[in-house]
Design a protein around this motif. Structure first.
Motif, PDB file in Angstrom:
ATOM      1  N   VAL A 148       0.867  -1.169   0.000  1.00  0.00           N
ATOM      2  CA  VAL A 148       0.000   0.000   0.000  1.00  0.00           C
ATOM      3  C   VAL A 148       0.909   1.226   0.000  1.00  0.00           C
ATOM      4  O   VAL A 148       1.760   1.377   0.870  1.00  0.00           O
ATOM      5  CB  VAL A 148      -0.943   0.009   1.222  1.00  0.00           C
ATOM      6  CG1 VAL A 148      -1.795   1.277   1.231  1.00  0.00           C
ATOM      7  CG2 VAL A 148      -1.830  -1.230   1.223  1.00  0.00           C
ATOM      8  N   VAL A 149       0.718   2.084  -1.004  1.00  0.00           N
ATOM      9  CA  VAL A 149       1.519   3.295  -1.148  1.00  0.00           C
ATOM     10  C   VAL A 149       0.565   4.479  -1.242  1.00  0.00           C
ATOM     11  O   VAL A 149      -0.258   4.543  -2.162  1.00  0.00           O
ATOM     12  CB  VAL A 149       2.409   3.222  -2.422  1.00  0.00           C
ATOM     13  CG1 VAL A 149       3.198   4.510  -2.589  1.00  0.00           C
ATOM     14  CG2 VAL A 149       3.325   2.009  -2.372  1.00  0.00           C
ATOM     15  N   ASN A 150       0.651   5.366  -0.276  1.00  0.00           N
ATOM     16  CA  ASN A 150      -0.217   6.550  -0.242  1.00  0.00           C
ATOM     17  C   ASN A 150      -1.691   6.186  -0.376  1.00  0.00           C
ATOM     18  O   ASN A 150      -2.446   6.843  -1.106  1.00  0.00           O
ATOM     19  CB  ASN A 150       0.183   7.548  -1.332  1.00  0.00           C
ATOM     20  CG  ASN A 150       1.577   8.095  -1.117  1.00  0.00           C
ATOM     21  OD1 ASN A 150       2.003   8.320   0.014  1.00  0.00           O
ATOM     22  ND2 ASN A 150       2.304   8.287  -2.202  1.00  0.00           N
ATOM     23  N   GLY A 151      -2.100   5.120   0.304  1.00  0.00           N
ATOM     24  CA  GLY A 151      -3.492   4.703   0.299  1.00  0.00           C
ATOM     25  C   GLY A 151      -3.927   3.923  -0.929  1.00  0.00           C
ATOM     26  O   GLY A 151      -5.092   3.561  -1.050  1.00  0.00           O
ATOM     27  N   ARG A 152      -2.998   3.640  -1.842  1.00  0.00           N
ATOM     28  CA  ARG A 152      -3.304   2.887  -3.062  1.00  0.00           C
ATOM     29  C   ARG A 152      -2.736   1.474  -2.938  1.00  0.00           C
ATOM     30  O   ARG A 152      -1.622   1.272  -2.457  1.00  0.00           O
ATOM     31  CB  ARG A 152      -2.684   3.556  -4.292  1.00  0.00           C
ATOM     32  CG  ARG A 152      -3.138   4.972  -4.544  1.00  0.00           C
ATOM     33  CD  ARG A 152      -4.576   5.119  -4.900  1.00  0.00           C
ATOM     34  NE  ARG A 152      -4.921   4.373  -6.109  1.00  0.00           N
ATOM     35  CZ  ARG A 152      -6.148   4.245  -6.581  1.00  0.00           C
ATOM     36  NH1 ARG A 152      -7.180   4.792  -5.937  1.00  0.00           N
ATOM     37  NH2 ARG A 152      -6.392   3.563  -7.677  1.00  0.00           N
ATOM     38  N   VAL A 153      -3.511   0.485  -3.371  1.00  0.00           N
ATOM     39  CA  VAL A 153      -3.084  -0.912  -3.330  1.00  0.00           C
ATOM     40  C   VAL A 153      -2.323  -1.223  -4.608  1.00  0.00           C
ATOM     41  O   VAL A 153      -2.826  -0.994  -5.716  1.00  0.00           O
ATOM     42  CB  VAL A 153      -4.289  -1.858  -3.186  1.00  0.00           C
ATOM     43  CG1 VAL A 153      -3.840  -3.307  -3.225  1.00  0.00           C
ATOM     44  CG2 VAL A 153      -5.044  -1.565  -1.896  1.00  0.00           C
ATOM     45  N   MET A 154      -1.115  -1.740  -4.425  1.00  0.00           N
ATOM     46  CA  MET A 154      -0.259  -2.115  -5.546  1.00  0.00           C
ATOM     47  C   MET A 154      -0.109  -3.632  -5.547  1.00  0.00           C
ATOM     48  O   MET A 154       0.098  -4.242  -4.503  1.00  0.00           O
ATOM     49  CB  MET A 154       1.108  -1.453  -5.411  1.00  0.00           C
ATOM     50  CG  MET A 154       1.059   0.037  -5.120  1.00  0.00           C
ATOM     51  SD  MET A 154       0.346   1.003  -6.445  1.00  0.00           S
ATOM     52  CE  MET A 154       1.706   1.057  -7.560  1.00  0.00           C
ATOM     53  N   LEU A 155      -0.208  -4.224  -6.737  1.00  0.00           N
ATOM     54  CA  LEU A 155      -0.077  -5.670  -6.913  1.00  0.00           C
ATOM     55  C   LEU A 155       1.068  -5.917  -7.877  1.00  0.00           C
ATOM     56  O   LEU A 155       1.186  -5.237  -8.897  1.00  0.00           O
ATOM     57  CB  LEU A 155      -1.380  -6.236  -7.478  1.00  0.00           C
ATOM     58  CG  LEU A 155      -1.451  -7.722  -7.777  1.00  0.00           C
ATOM     59  CD1 LEU A 155      -1.326  -8.551  -6.505  1.00  0.00           C
ATOM     60  CD2 LEU A 155      -2.767  -8.051  -8.479  1.00  0.00           C
ATOM     61  N   ASP A 156       1.920  -6.893  -7.546  1.00  0.00           N
ATOM     62  CA  ASP A 156       3.046  -7.222  -8.410  1.00  0.00           C
ATOM     63  C   ASP A 156       2.543  -8.033  -9.600  1.00  0.00           C
ATOM     64  O   ASP A 156       2.281  -9.231  -9.480  1.00  0.00           O
ATOM     65  CB  ASP A 156       4.115  -7.989  -7.643  1.00  0.00           C
ATOM     66  CG  ASP A 156       5.322  -8.309  -8.499  1.00  0.00           C
ATOM     67  OD1 ASP A 156       5.427  -7.784  -9.627  1.00  0.00           O
ATOM     68  OD2 ASP A 156       6.164  -9.103  -8.050  1.00  0.00           O
ATOM     69  N   ALA A 157       2.413  -7.396 -10.745  1.00  0.00           N
ATOM     70  CA  ALA A 157       1.878  -8.044 -11.946  1.00  0.00           C
ATOM     71  C   ALA A 157       2.854  -9.046 -12.546  1.00  0.00           C
ATOM     72  O   ALA A 157       2.430  -9.940 -13.283  1.00  0.00           O
ATOM     73  CB  ALA A 157       1.505  -6.994 -12.975  1.00  0.00           C
ATOM     74  N   SER A 158       4.132  -8.943 -12.239  1.00  0.00           N
ATOM     75  CA  SER A 158       5.100  -9.882 -12.823  1.00  0.00           C
ATOM     76  C   SER A 158       4.831 -11.307 -12.357  1.00  0.00           C
ATOM     77  O   SER A 158       5.139 -12.262 -13.066  1.00  0.00           O
ATOM     78  CB  SER A 158       6.534  -9.466 -12.497  1.00  0.00           C
ATOM     79  OG  SER A 158       6.764  -9.490 -11.107  1.00  0.00           O
ATOM     80  N   GLU A 159       4.231 -11.460 -11.195  1.00  0.00           N
ATOM     81  CA  GLU A 159       3.907 -12.789 -10.686  1.00  0.00           C
ATOM     82  C   GLU A 159       2.678 -13.387 -11.373  1.00  0.00           C
ATOM     83  O   GLU A 159       2.386 -14.557 -11.201  1.00  0.00           O
ATOM     84  CB  GLU A 159       3.657 -12.731  -9.178  1.00  0.00           C
ATOM     85  CG  GLU A 159       4.876 -12.331  -8.375  1.00  0.00           C
ATOM     86  CD  GLU A 159       4.586 -12.328  -6.895  1.00  0.00           C
ATOM     87  OE1 GLU A 159       3.779 -13.145  -6.437  1.00  0.00           O
ATOM     88  OE2 GLU A 159       5.172 -11.493  -6.192  1.00  0.00           O
ATOM     89  N   LEU A 160       1.958 -12.599 -12.118  1.00  0.00           N
ATOM     90  CA  LEU A 160       0.713 -13.063 -12.738  1.00  0.00           C
ATOM     91  C   LEU A 160       0.904 -13.540 -14.170  1.00  0.00           C
ATOM     92  O   LEU A 160      -0.054 -13.754 -14.887  1.00  0.00           O
ATOM     93  CB  LEU A 160      -0.335 -11.961 -12.674  1.00  0.00           C
ATOM     94  CG  LEU A 160      -0.673 -11.522 -11.253  1.00  0.00           C
ATOM     95  CD1 LEU A 160      -1.629 -10.345 -11.277  1.00  0.00           C
ATOM     96  CD2 LEU A 160      -1.259 -12.667 -10.467  1.00  0.00           C
ATOM     97  N   THR A 161       2.130 -13.725 -14.574  1.00  0.00           N
ATOM     98  CA  THR A 161       2.402 -14.210 -15.936  1.00  0.00           C
ATOM     99  C   THR A 161       2.812 -15.678 -15.944  1.00  0.00           C
ATOM    100  O   THR A 161       3.013 -16.252 -17.002  1.00  0.00           O
ATOM    101  CB  THR A 161       3.515 -13.386 -16.583  1.00  0.00           C
ATOM    102  OG1 THR A 161       4.703 -13.508 -15.791  1.00  0.00           O
ATOM    103  CG2 THR A 161       3.114 -11.926 -16.713  1.00  0.00           C
ATOM    104  N   THR A 162       2.877 -16.311 -14.768  1.00  0.00           N
ATOM    105  CA  THR A 162       3.337 -17.696 -14.683  1.00  0.00           C
ATOM    106  C   THR A 162       2.211 -18.707 -14.687  1.00  0.00           C
ATOM    107  O   THR A 162       2.450 -19.894 -14.754  1.00  0.00           O
ATOM    108  CB  THR A 162       4.172 -17.901 -13.406  1.00  0.00           C
ATOM    109  OG1 THR A 162       3.345 -17.618 -12.281  1.00  0.00           O
ATOM    110  CG2 THR A 162       5.398 -17.017 -13.394  1.00  0.00           C
ATOM    111  N   GLY A 163       0.971 -18.245 -14.569  1.00  0.00           N
ATOM    112  CA  GLY A 163      -0.165 -19.166 -14.596  1.00  0.00           C
ATOM    113  C   GLY A 163      -0.599 -19.674 -13.236  1.00  0.00           C
ATOM    114  O   GLY A 163      -1.529 -20.429 -13.140  1.00  0.00           O
TER     115      GLY A 163
END
Length: 111
Positions: free
Chosen positions: A92-107
């Motif tokens: 969470v950065v300045n009240g915004r939720v960040m998700l690591d998209a690089s992990e979502l390319t492996t299936g």
């Protein structure tokens, strides 16, 4: 890491979840009582239940279909239940939720 801004932390209900649809499957993004944010696969490995509709308690979620409990931190089933769900890095950065998209390319989200 490839951080993607997905929503405001307040867009996720307290002790609830929101779904992020990805190319490899749905990811459930949870918010705890302490405003911590966790992301996991949305599917329970037991019967495929939608974990985003489960009950969040502490740093765990209970599947709405058969009450299996999973750690939001590790994805491991708790108690007598066996199995594991995929987990994904969040911040969470300045009240915004960040998700690591690089992990979502492996299936792994769709497994």
């Amino acid at each position: 890491m490839n951080w993607v801004d997905i929503c405001s932390v307040t867009d996720i209900p307290l002790r609830g979840a929101r779904i992020v649809k990805t190319a490899v499957g749905c990811v459930a993004v949870f918010r705890t009582d302490d405003n911590e944010v966790f992301a996991t696969s949305d599917r329970c490995p037991h019967k495929g239940g939608p974990l985003s509709e489960g009950i969040v308690h502490g740093k765990k979620v209970t599947c709405p279909l058969h009450n299996w409990v999973f750690s939001l931190e590790t994805g491991e089933a708790q108690g007598a239940d066996e199995g594991q769900i995929a987990t994904f890095a969040t911040q969470v950065v300045n009240g915004r939720v960040m998700l690591d998209a690089s992990e979502l390319t492996t299936g792994v989200a769709a497994e």
